[in-house]
Design an enzyme around this catalytic site. Structure first.
Site, PDB file in Angstrom:
ATOM      1  CE1 TYR A   1       2.578   3.880   7.171  1.00  0.00           C
ATOM      2  CE2 TYR A   1       4.180   2.096   7.130  1.00  0.00           C
ATOM      3  CZ  TYR A   1       3.384   3.006   6.460  1.00  0.00           C
ATOM      4  OH  TYR A   1       3.387   3.033   5.086  1.00  0.00           O
TER       5      TYR A   1
ATOM      6  CD  GLU B   1       0.310   4.532   4.603  1.00  0.00           C
ATOM      7  OE1 GLU B   1       1.447   4.663   4.120  1.00  0.00           O
ATOM      8  OE2 GLU B   1      -0.494   5.463   4.715  1.00  0.00           O
TER       9      GLU B   1
END
Ligand code: GDP
Ligand code: MN
Length: 378
Positions: free
Chosen positions: A101, A189
């Site tokens: 992530y 993101e």
């Protein structure tokens, strides 16, 4: 404003973030064509503005163009969390060795952007934050200096990234930062950023949220706005310059000023009711704006009472009252309306509203109590 995965990834790519080869398709035949061009296995990904598409069955692998067409047909007829799928992204499939992530958002408490990374990527990061907070590495970024190489390195070390990926990771982290700042994003993101079977680092998913207050200086980004994906009431609200957010309660709120609107929602809850929306008609709202706000509130079938809370400063109470009358004339509301008018031209406002069948209130508490009672009696 949220951007779709394919849009976010295209932006990231301009900033040096490697992304899979692929294109977006609106029909199954197009999806087949793209799969044909790419050759080999592809992944068909629903383009809707919600997360968790994978779990919802909106992301599937296809081995042949024929299969790509079949899967695209199926995904294009899906609804994911209430949103119809109108486009699919057809990407070269990646063999995943590890999911990471990597994201940037604003840390309000620290008053700066923060880059977050985790070796536990792929799954919902909120879940990791709750159960294994130590698995999330955070680095605050000085907006004047930007993300520095040593910070990107510290993140790579923090998530135990093998050294042979550091150079590219540095490029990706700094690219993501530049995309975030250049686009006035509130979120940028990559989840997952993957290490592939053949040892490449590549962004498989992308998500960006652009600050609506900065959209005026990004006409190119504004063109990417997907009206299909927004609630009709929110589109209408934006047209009239109203700040509107739909909620799940039953009491429609029409208020001038964001602070007053939040206070109004709080006090409704305090007295046991639930607001149906946040709505700030803004300073100096005229009759037409008020009428639009009224239409938007009444279009929500959950609304069974309305609380109008106006503190007249720049906004004149008589203008608001005229707007309310005009709107009532037009939409003929069948729900009880509680009105509290205070401030500039409040007396005139009340006189204008006298002809309409409204419940008047002197104080905010009084208004909220009456609105909750009206809502519950229905
Ligand atoms: P989200 O569920 O909406 O966040 O969509 P993602 O794009 O993140 O995809 C969800 C999951 O699908 C990923 O975490 C991967 O495990 C899987 N996935 C996505 N693309 C590929 C791919 O090209 N190959 C493989 N094997 N899995 C993929
Ligand atoms: Mn994802």
């Amino acid at each position: 404003m949220k951007l779709h995965e394919y849009q976010s990834k295209q932006i990231f790519s301009k900033y040096g973030v490697p992304i899979p080869k692929g294109r977006v398709a609106a029909t199954a035949a197009d999806a087949r064509q793209i799969a044909q061009e790419l050759g080999g296995r592809v992944v068909i990904k629903s383009q809707v503005l919600v997360g968790g598409r994978g779990k919802a069955g909106g992301i599937k692998l296809a081995k042949t163009p024929q299969e790509a067409e079949e899967i695209a047909t199926q995904i294009l007829s899906m609804e994911i969390r209430g949103l119809p799928v109108r486009k699919v992204l057809v990407d070269e499939a990646a063999e995943i060795k590890k999911e990471i992530y990597l994201g940037i958002t604003n840390d309000r408490a620290a008053r700066r952007p923060v880059m977050m990374a985790s070796s536990a990527g792929g799954v919902e990061i909120e879940e990791v934050a709750r159960t294994n907070p130590e698995k999330i590495i955070k680095v605050h970024i000085n907006p004047q200096l930007g993300l520095k190489d040593f910070q990107a390195r510290n993140i790579a070390i923090g998530i135990d990234l093998p050294r042979d990926h550091w150079k590219l990771f540095n490029q990706i982290a700094i690219g993501l930062w530049r995309a975030f700042i250049d686009c006035d994003a509130t979120l940028a993101e990559i989840n997952p950023l993957v290490i592939t079977g053949d040892n490449r680092l590549i962004a498989l998913d992308g998500k960006m949220v652009i600050d609506d207050n900065a959209i005026f200086r990004h006409p190119d980004l504004n063109e990417m706005r997907d009206l299909d994906a927004e609630a009709p009431s929110e589109i209408e609200a934006r047209k009239y310059g109203l700040s509107f957010i739909k909620l799940d309660g039953t009491i429609g709120c029409m208020v001038n000023g964001a602070g007053l609107a939040m206070t109004t929602m709080d006090i409704i809850k305090l007295f046991g009711g639930e607001p149906a929306n946040f709505l700030d008609i803004g300073g100096g709202a005229g009759a037409d704006k008020v009428a639009a706000a009224m239409r938007i509130i009444l279009a929500d079938p959950n609304v069974n009472a309305i609380l109008l809370n106006i503190f007249g400063g720049i906004t004149r109470c008589d203008e608001v009252a005229r707007g309310v009358l005009a709107a009532m004339d037009e939409v003929k509301p069948k729900v009880p309306m509680v009105v509290r008018l205070v401030g500039t031209n409040a007396e005139e406002g009340r006189q204008i509203l006298e002809s309409a069948k409204l419940i008047t209130a002197e104080t905010l508490a009084d208004a909220a109590l009456k609105a909750v009672a009206a809502s519950k009696s229905r």
